[in-house]
Enzyme design. Structure first.
Site, mmCIF file in Angstrom:
data_model
loop_
_atom_site.group_PDB
_atom_site.id
_atom_site.type_symbol
_atom_site.label_atom_id
_atom_site.label_comp_id
_atom_site.label_asym_id
_atom_site.label_seq_id
_atom_site.Cartn_x
_atom_site.Cartn_y
_atom_site.Cartn_z
ATOM 1 N N TYR A 26 -14.783 -4.214 2.455
ATOM 2 C CA TYR A 26 -13.248 -4.618 2.365
ATOM 3 C C TYR A 26 -13.201 -6.537 2.421
ATOM 4 C CZ TYR A 26 -8.640 -5.221 2.213
ATOM 5 O OH TYR A 26 -7.506 -6.076 1.501
ATOM 6 N N TYR B 115 0.711 -1.345 0.204
ATOM 7 C CA TYR B 115 -0.053 0.314 -0.035
ATOM 8 C C TYR B 115 1.003 1.238 -0.049
ATOM 9 C CZ TYR B 115 -3.854 -2.689 1.051
ATOM 10 O OH TYR B 115 -5.218 -3.717 1.090
#
Ligand SMILES: *Cc1c(COP(=O)(O)O)cnc(C)c1O
Length: 433
Positions: free
Chosen positions: A155, A28
């Site tokens: 998610y 990320y």
């Protein structure tokens, strides 16, 4: 012979952060302008310590996995013992005590009547298995169904199946055209619940509904009420839609009860677990299912087998870490800590909820989330996020905002003093950032 000029030499002139920069690609992370990665050398309780001895409070439980504190001596001891007995063995055709015992201990404490445990390595793979179980269940029954239902902003992980059932976002953007089709519904509330129920009752060809119970984590710590989820599960049952509770984040005490689905009358057919499962010590994933689902795979027809597995399925060391973590979780002392954190958060919520910079504030169990007032719509990428992140790091607190949303999701052993320190830092951030 390797070309020695290409070998990365361990350069004693460089510190760990600089060596990292030469060889590591972080998750990320836009590596072009990434902040230097902080070299952590040690963890103890809620703290991690960097190379220079600076102490950080791990207020996000290292991506939500750590529930009992770092380097827990009891988990460490159990893991060390297991390492000397059996580190790993192939799990097809063979079995071992830690895997069997963990399943024996997990199944009775899970909500509903969960009957079998399927092991994988992490949350995403636990979700992949759950989806495969549902899709193949209907196939095996001779009534194939292809559609999947999920929440907007959900998610469920980063592998392709898990990404497909997650809300489309900047995380999935590069892959959207390859993700399979999923129907996304709004989170239920008092206004839309009857509409959602009638919508579900008219669905055809829908294999399963996957959901994060009570709180959508990565989507922004979005919370919704158990009673509406209960009604959705009831509607799914009536429409012959299997239900998958993704308790990867909510499991093991996070929402105030051992599992979020304990707060429901209707129980899911499948439960996914990971994150807190090993106390945050080792990677391990679990997908559990009801007897009904398991039995749909029993057949003389080999094609009805669940053809899924990972090299490290049911790793004994990870299973032992989970058994040790369960021992700690089930102590009354741990439940008291969970209730204590929950009560402290509730007081803090009242204190700051009317602050002009607080756009919204919400709490479920040990998780509290504060949405910062911002004029920037694309908040995840906003500069505010980076300012807040650095602000708290400077104060020795690890808080990783989701855009303009700050949340505290601490190990349950966090002290009142450390919680007060974090609250004070958030209050000063509200004035200064
Ligand atoms: C983190 C998370 C996952 C993915 O787990 P990984 O171990 O990171 O693959 C899946 N579902 C939920 C709800 C999560 O929070």
């Amino acid at each position: 012979m390797p070309d020695s000029s290409k070998l990365h030499t361990l350069d004693s002139q460089l510190n760990l952060t600089e060596r990292d920069q030469k060889v590591i690609w972080h998750p990320y992370t836009q590596m072009k302008n990434a902040l230097p990665h902080i070299p952590i050398v040690r963890g103890e309780g809620v703290y991690v310590f960097d190379e220079d001895g600076k102490r950080y409070i791990d207020a996000v439980s290292s991506w939500w996995v750590n529930i009992h504190g770092h380097s827990h001596p009891y988990i460490a001891q159990r893991v060390a013992e297991q390492l000397n007995v059996l580190e790993h063995v192939i799990f097809a055709g063979f079995t071992h005590e830690p895997a069997v015992l963990l399943a024996e201990r997990l199944l009775p404490i899970l909500p509903g009547k969960q009957d079998k445990v399927f092991y994988t390595d992490n949350g995403s793979t636990a979700v992949e298995v759950a989806l495969k179980m549902c899709l193949q269940y209907w196939d095996n029954k001779g009534t194939p169904k292809a559609k999947i239902l999920a929440f907007k902003n959900a998610y469920h992980g980063d592998t392709f199946g898990a990404m497909s059932v997650s809300g489309r976002s900047i995380f999935t953007d590069a892959f959207n055209s390859l993700l399979f089709d999923v129907e996304f519904i709004d989170l239920p509330n008092e206004n839309n619940i009857s509409h959602l129920i009638s919508h579900i009752s008219n669905l055809k060809d829908t294999a399963c509904f996957i959901f994060e119970p009570l709180i959508l984590g990565s989507g922004g710590m979005l919370m919704y009420e158990a009673k509406y989820l209960d009604q959705l599960l009831s509607a799914c049952k009536d429409a012959a839609i299997l239900t998958i509770a993704d308790e990867v984040m909510t499991g093991f005490g996070r929402t105030g009860t051992y599992f979020a689905c304990e707060k429901l009358t209707n129980k899911p057919d499948i439960i996914c677990l990971s994150k807190g499962l090993t106390g945050g010590t080792m990677p391990l994933g679990v997908t559990t299912c009801t007897k009904e689902i398991f039995e749909a795979f029993l057949s003389d027809d080999k094609l009805k087998t669940l053809y899924h597995g990972h090299s490290f399925t049911a790793n004994p060391i990870a299973c032992v870490a989970s058994l040790a973590s369960l021992d700690i979780l089930l102590k009354s002392e741990t439940l008291q800590n969970i209730k204590r954190v929950e009560a402290k958060h509730a007081v803090f919520l009242e204190e700051i909820k009317t602050h002009p910079k607080v756009k919204a504030i919400r709490q479920t169990g040990t998780i509290i989330a504060i949405e910062w007032e911002t004029d920037n719509e694309t908040s995840y990428l906003s500069n505010l996020r980076n300012l807040l992140y650095s602000y708290f790091l400077n104060k020795g607190i690890i808080l990783r905002p989701l855009g303009n949303i700050i949340y505290i999701l601490p190990p349950y052993v966090i002290s009142d003093e450390d919680l007060d320190y974090i609250y004070a830092a958030i209050k000063s951030a509200l004035e200064e950032v």
